[in-house]
Motif scaffolding. Structure first.
Motif, PDB file in Angstrom:
ATOM      1  N   GLY A 110      23.191  -6.839  22.582  1.00 23.82           N
ATOM      2  CA  GLY A 110      22.643  -6.563  21.265  1.00 23.82           C
ATOM      3  C   GLY A 110      21.694  -5.384  21.354  1.00 23.82           C
ATOM      4  O   GLY A 110      20.914  -5.283  22.300  1.00 23.82           O
ATOM      5  N   LEU A 112      19.495  -2.367  18.630  1.00 26.17           N
ATOM      6  CA  LEU A 112      19.244  -1.770  17.322  1.00 26.17           C
ATOM      7  C   LEU A 112      19.374  -0.257  17.364  1.00 26.17           C
ATOM      8  O   LEU A 112      19.603   0.367  16.335  1.00 26.17           O
ATOM      9  CB  LEU A 112      17.827  -2.118  16.828  1.00 26.17           C
ATOM     10  CG  LEU A 112      17.563  -3.563  16.433  1.00 26.17           C
ATOM     11  CD1 LEU A 112      16.104  -3.744  16.028  1.00 26.17           C
ATOM     12  CD2 LEU A 112      18.486  -3.992  15.304  1.00 26.17           C
ATOM     13  N   HIS A 115      23.339   2.218  20.493  1.00 22.72           N
ATOM     14  CA  HIS A 115      24.789   2.035  20.398  1.00 22.72           C
ATOM     15  C   HIS A 115      25.561   3.130  21.134  1.00 22.72           C
ATOM     16  O   HIS A 115      26.525   2.846  21.839  1.00 22.72           O
ATOM     17  CB  HIS A 115      25.226   1.997  18.934  1.00 22.72           C
ATOM     18  CG  HIS A 115      24.626   0.861  18.176  1.00 22.72           C
ATOM     19  ND1 HIS A 115      23.431   0.969  17.525  1.00 22.72           N
ATOM     20  CD2 HIS A 115      25.044  -0.411  18.004  1.00 22.72           C
ATOM     21  CE1 HIS A 115      23.134  -0.195  16.958  1.00 22.72           C
ATOM     22  NE2 HIS A 115      24.097  -1.051  17.235  1.00 22.72           N
ATOM     23  N   GLU A 119      28.350   2.575  24.034  1.00 24.26           N
ATOM     24  CA  GLU A 119      29.738   2.930  23.724  1.00 24.26           C
ATOM     25  C   GLU A 119      30.355   3.768  24.841  1.00 24.26           C
ATOM     26  O   GLU A 119      31.566   3.715  25.052  1.00 24.26           O
ATOM     27  CB  GLU A 119      29.802   3.655  22.375  1.00 24.26           C
ATOM     28  CG  GLU A 119      29.598   2.703  21.217  1.00 24.26           C
ATOM     29  CD  GLU A 119      29.401   3.389  19.874  1.00 24.26           C
ATOM     30  OE1 GLU A 119      29.113   4.608  19.834  1.00 24.26           O
ATOM     31  OE2 GLU A 119      29.495   2.685  18.852  1.00 24.26           O
ATOM     32  N   HIS A 124      31.880  -2.038  22.184  1.00 27.76           N
ATOM     33  CA  HIS A 124      32.270  -1.689  20.822  1.00 27.76           C
ATOM     34  C   HIS A 124      31.481  -2.548  19.840  1.00 27.76           C
ATOM     35  O   HIS A 124      31.232  -3.723  20.100  1.00 27.76           O
ATOM     36  CB  HIS A 124      33.776  -1.924  20.615  1.00 27.76           C
ATOM     37  CG  HIS A 124      34.611  -1.166  21.589  1.00 27.76           C
ATOM     38  ND1 HIS A 124      34.892   0.165  21.448  1.00 27.76           N
ATOM     39  CD2 HIS A 124      35.199  -1.557  22.743  1.00 27.76           C
ATOM     40  CE1 HIS A 124      35.632   0.558  22.473  1.00 27.76           C
ATOM     41  NE2 HIS A 124      35.825  -0.467  23.271  1.00 27.76           N
ATOM     42  N   ARG A 125      31.144  -1.957  18.727  1.00 26.79           N
ATOM     43  CA  ARG A 125      30.430  -2.696  17.680  1.00 26.79           C
ATOM     44  C   ARG A 125      31.377  -3.729  17.063  1.00 26.79           C
ATOM     45  O   ARG A 125      32.537  -3.438  16.812  1.00 26.79           O
ATOM     46  CB  ARG A 125      29.931  -1.750  16.601  1.00 26.79           C
ATOM     47  CG  ARG A 125      28.966  -0.728  17.131  1.00 26.79           C
ATOM     48  CD  ARG A 125      28.525   0.221  16.048  1.00 26.79           C
ATOM     49  NE  ARG A 125      27.940   1.413  16.641  1.00 26.79           N
ATOM     50  CZ  ARG A 125      27.029   2.142  16.067  1.00 26.79           C
ATOM     51  NH1 ARG A 125      26.606   1.834  14.867  1.00 26.79           N
ATOM     52  NH2 ARG A 125      26.553   3.202  16.670  1.00 26.79           N
ATOM     53  N   ASN A 126      30.855  -4.933  16.834  1.00 31.86           N
ATOM     54  CA  ASN A 126      31.661  -5.984  16.246  1.00 31.86           C
ATOM     55  C   ASN A 126      30.763  -6.818  15.339  1.00 31.86           C
ATOM     56  O   ASN A 126      30.197  -7.809  15.760  1.00 31.86           O
ATOM     57  CB  ASN A 126      32.294  -6.865  17.326  1.00 31.86           C
ATOM     58  CG  ASN A 126      33.248  -7.862  16.751  1.00 31.86           C
ATOM     59  OD1 ASN A 126      33.137  -8.234  15.586  1.00 31.86           O
ATOM     60  ND2 ASN A 126      34.181  -8.316  17.552  1.00 31.86           N
ATOM     61  N   GLN A 127      30.662  -6.392  14.089  1.00 33.93           N
ATOM     62  CA  GLN A 127      29.777  -7.084  13.168  1.00 33.93           C
ATOM     63  C   GLN A 127      30.451  -8.263  12.478  1.00 33.93           C
ATOM     64  O   GLN A 127      29.784  -9.061  11.832  1.00 33.93           O
ATOM     65  CB  GLN A 127      29.253  -6.107  12.120  1.00 33.93           C
ATOM     66  CG  GLN A 127      28.426  -5.010  12.744  1.00 33.93           C
ATOM     67  CD  GLN A 127      27.988  -3.976  11.733  1.00 33.93           C
ATOM     68  OE1 GLN A 127      28.411  -3.987  10.597  1.00 33.93           O
ATOM     69  NE2 GLN A 127      27.135  -3.072  12.160  1.00 33.93           N
ATOM     70  N   ASP A 128      31.738  -8.370  12.600  1.00 32.89           N
ATOM     71  CA  ASP A 128      32.454  -9.424  11.885  1.00 32.89           C
ATOM     72  C   ASP A 128      32.593 -10.713  12.670  1.00 32.89           C
ATOM     73  O   ASP A 128      32.890 -11.751  12.098  1.00 32.89           O
ATOM     74  CB  ASP A 128      33.864  -8.943  11.512  1.00 32.89           C
ATOM     75  CG  ASP A 128      33.828  -7.789  10.539  1.00 32.89           C
ATOM     76  OD1 ASP A 128      32.876  -7.733   9.738  1.00 32.89           O
ATOM     77  OD2 ASP A 128      34.734  -6.950  10.595  1.00 32.89           O
ATOM     78  N   ARG A 129      32.372 -10.667  13.976  1.00 28.24           N
ATOM     79  CA  ARG A 129      32.726 -11.808  14.795  1.00 28.24           C
ATOM     80  C   ARG A 129      31.548 -12.620  15.309  1.00 28.24           C
ATOM     81  O   ARG A 129      31.618 -13.831  15.401  1.00 28.24           O
ATOM     82  CB  ARG A 129      33.551 -11.313  15.981  1.00 28.24           C
ATOM     83  CG  ARG A 129      34.058 -12.413  16.845  1.00 28.24           C
ATOM     84  CD  ARG A 129      35.077 -11.915  17.801  1.00 28.24           C
ATOM     85  NE  ARG A 129      35.585 -13.026  18.586  1.00 28.24           N
ATOM     86  CZ  ARG A 129      36.514 -12.931  19.468  1.00 28.24           C
ATOM     87  NH1 ARG A 129      37.071 -11.771  19.708  1.00 28.24           N
ATOM     88  NH2 ARG A 129      36.916 -13.979  20.136  1.00 28.24           N
ATOM     89  N   MET A 131      27.741 -14.250  15.798  1.00 29.78           N
ATOM     90  CA  MET A 131      26.654 -14.850  15.033  1.00 29.78           C
ATOM     91  C   MET A 131      25.490 -15.111  15.972  1.00 29.78           C
ATOM     92  O   MET A 131      25.663 -15.182  17.185  1.00 29.78           O
ATOM     93  CB  MET A 131      27.125 -16.157  14.389  1.00 29.78           C
ATOM     94  CG  MET A 131      28.295 -15.971  13.445  1.00 29.78           C
ATOM     95  SD  MET A 131      28.898 -17.525  12.776  1.00 29.78           S
ATOM     96  CE  MET A 131      27.567 -17.940  11.670  1.00 29.78           C
TER      97      MET A 131
END
Length: 141
Positions: A110, A112, A115, A119, A124-129, A131
């Protein structure tokens, strides 16, 4: 494991860790400034840790939490302010991610503000998966 990078040594030998230096940096960080010294010590004890040293003085640190089979979580990465801009953070991430121990294991982290650094090492950024659940003492009530 010891790796020499110019005048610096990158090592995963925990006995070399300068606990006051690590605690001091984490106390100034945005991600760990609410951790107690006891929690920091326990996290180091329970993790694989990497330090960067110049003439036995600790100037960098990273901690890895892992099951050593399916995943690792890279955290608490820092380079002392006086030693930034020399590629130490990049070399530290390279040493960790290219090690036999972690090169074939899924890595998580993680950040802020770093990135672009990560990279470069195939994070890779993964904001959908993913929590997050904060511990009780850090959750707003």
């Amino acid at each position: 494991m010891n790796f020499v990078y110019g005048e610096y040594l990158i090592s995963d030998h925990k006995e070399k860790i300068d606990l006051p230096a690590v605690k001091g940096f984490l106390a100034r960080s945005y991600w760990a400034n609410k951790r107690s010294e006891e929690i920091i010590e326990q996290s180091i004890h329970s993790s694989i840790c990497y330090g960067i040293y110049k003439a036995e003085i600790q100037v960098g640190f990273a901690r890895v939490v892992t099951d050593e089979a399916t995943m690792f979580w890279l955290c608490d990465v820092f380079i002392h302010e006086d030693h930034r801009g020399q590629g130490l953070g990049k070399k530290l991430i390279e040493v960790i991610t290219q090690s036999d121990r972690f090169k074939n294991v899924m890595g998580l982290l993680g950040t802020l503000d770093a990135h672009e650094l990560y990279e470069q090492y195939q994070f890779h950024r993964n904001q959908d998966r993913f929590m997050v659940r904060l511990p009780d003492d850090l959750r707003e009530r």
